[in-house]
Scaffold this motif. Structure first.
Motif, mmCIF file in Angstrom:
data_model
loop_
_atom_site.group_PDB
_atom_site.id
_atom_site.type_symbol
_atom_site.label_atom_id
_atom_site.label_comp_id
_atom_site.label_asym_id
_atom_site.label_seq_id
_atom_site.Cartn_x
_atom_site.Cartn_y
_atom_site.Cartn_z
ATOM 1 N N LEU A 1 6.296 183.622 9.044
ATOM 2 C CA LEU A 1 6.213 184.590 10.132
ATOM 3 C C LEU A 1 7.532 185.341 10.180
ATOM 4 O O LEU A 1 8.564 184.836 9.724
ATOM 5 C CB LEU A 1 5.979 183.904 11.477
ATOM 6 C CG LEU A 1 4.650 183.190 11.713
ATOM 7 C CD1 LEU A 1 4.700 182.444 13.047
ATOM 8 C CD2 LEU A 1 3.490 184.169 11.693
ATOM 9 N N ASP B 1 6.923 188.233 15.021
ATOM 10 C CA ASP B 1 5.552 187.732 15.143
ATOM 11 C C ASP B 1 5.439 186.692 16.242
ATOM 12 O O ASP B 1 5.042 185.536 16.009
ATOM 13 C CB ASP B 1 5.097 187.149 13.806
ATOM 14 C CG ASP B 1 4.819 188.212 12.772
ATOM 15 O OD1 ASP B 1 4.052 189.143 13.072
ATOM 16 O OD2 ASP B 1 5.387 188.123 11.658
ATOM 17 N N SER C 1 1.067 182.133 17.612
ATOM 18 C CA SER C 1 2.484 181.828 17.375
ATOM 19 C C SER C 1 3.286 181.703 18.656
ATOM 20 O O SER C 1 4.382 181.135 18.643
ATOM 21 C CB SER C 1 3.114 182.914 16.495
ATOM 22 O OG SER C 1 3.029 184.174 17.142
#
Length: 378
Positions: free
Chosen positions: A48, A52, A95
């Motif tokens: 990521l 993100d 996330s």
């Protein structure tokens, strides 16, 4: 287009489990309890960016014999941080459950299959990367030359809203924002002499600091690099010779392969009794340099084409020399640079010569010298 970084993840554990499941499925009475799950999961999103913070990570699901995975918990430091949403042969979780981001996040996947068994996949990793980065940095730049600092970007799901560039001269300088609009995926920040000299007053030896900053929603990130403005240096040192015998009686100061009699690309020719003269049709002239330093030391330290131009302009040019060991000469050479088959441009080059040795026999004489040269940037 964003530069997407893919990290290949090997599902060795999953493959081994599934192979064992298939081989043992014919006689389940002999199968250990942990193999009766008939399913394996694996984290597919391995990277990521720092932007993100609201992006779905994917988990793959593989099953056999009609079994299903009914629940997947995502654990960090042995605590459940997310319950993945299962859809067919994959699952996702957001996330945002992994904030705060670290450089590498270690996760465990705890999953339950339709036969009621629960298992863990340990130490799945997610690397957190910079959302944008320099693809070409310039540690040094010859004074008056131009170049560019290039950058690229990486995100999985986030959108980079904007990229700005600021720069300054010297650590004590003040950052000034570049006025042009920069692409958010990848772009280049040009460094031109007109800007860093004429607008910012930079001098040889100064350091240019370039800072890129970007935003994605409420998240901001910046990276910085620096460029040292160095003198316009000469090219490589050449060890050349010229003398009275035909094989070495002329040479090119820029090309050590030119030394034979009658070569029309030669810059200089040998002149009796102990001299060097400019070849006919060649635009080269020399200025003698006098120094209190040792000639070898002066030559070694002399590495600025602009200084050579200044020294040449201050002297009296000559086209024919009688030389001795230790003599030093600055020269100017106007050369033809072939751009293509139809275009030839003239370049203004400056160089320095040091006479290192003179060898004389009954019939012949040889002059050995060092030379280095380069085109001046103006």
């Amino acid at each position: 287009m964003a530069l997407i970084l893919k990290k290949i993840r090997m599902k060795t554990l999953g493959i081994l489990f599934l192979t064992a499941f298939i081989l043992l499925s014919c006689n389940s009475d002999d199968v250990p309890d942990q193999l009766l799950t008939r399913a394996v999961v694996a984290l597919e999103t391995a990277q990521l960016s720092q932007f993100d913070v609201n992006t779905d990570l994917e988990i793959s699901i593989e099953t056999i014999n009609g079994f299903t995975v009914d629940q997947i918990n995502v654990l960090r430091n042995n605590e459940i941080v997310a319950n993945a949403i299962i859809s067919g042969n994959s699952a996702t979780f957001n996330s945002s459950s992994l904030i705060p981001f670290q450089s590498t996040i270690n996760l465990d996947l705890e999953y339950t299959v339709s036969n009621g068994n629960t298992f863990k996949i340990l130490q799945e990793e997610v690397d957190i990367l910079d959302p944008f980065f320099f693809t070409q940095e310039i540690p040094t730049l010859s004074f008056r030359d131009s170049s560019a600092i290039e950058y690229g970007s990486f995100t999985v799901g986030a959108t980079i809203d904007n990229v700005g560039v600021e720069w300054k001269v010297g650590k004590k300088g003040t950052f000034v924002k570049a006025t042009r609009v920069f692409d958010t995926d990848s772009d280049a920040f040009p460094l031109s002499a007109d800007t860093y000299i004429n607008q910012f007053g930079a001098k040889k030896g100064d350091t240019l600091f370039v800072r890129l900053n970007a935003t994605s929603g409420s998240v901001a990130k910046e990276i910085e690099t620096s460029v040292v403005l160095v003198p316009q240096s000469f090219g490589v040192d050449l060890e050349l010779k010229i003398g009275s015998i035909d094989d070495i009686n002329e040479t090119n100061l820029f090309d050590p392969n030119v030394f034979s009699d009658g070569d029309d690309t030669a810059d200089v020719v040998f002149t009796d009794p102990q001299g060097i003269s400019v070849n006919e049709g060649t635009d080269i002239s020399f200025v003698r340099v006098h120094t209190a330093e040792e000639p070898e030391d002066f030559y070694a330290a002399y590495n600025d084409v602009e200084v050579a131009k200044s020294d040449f302009d201050a002297g009296t040019p000559q086209t024919s020399l009688q030389v001795n060991v230790g003599d030093i000469y600055i020269y100017r050479a106007i050369r033809d640079l072939k751009i293509d088959s139809d275009i030839v441009e003239k370049t203004e080059n400056y160089g320095i010569i040091l006479i290192t040795e003179i060898t004389e026999t009954v019939e012949d004489l040889e002059i050995d010298f060092l030379v280095k040269e380069n085109t001046i940037i103006e």
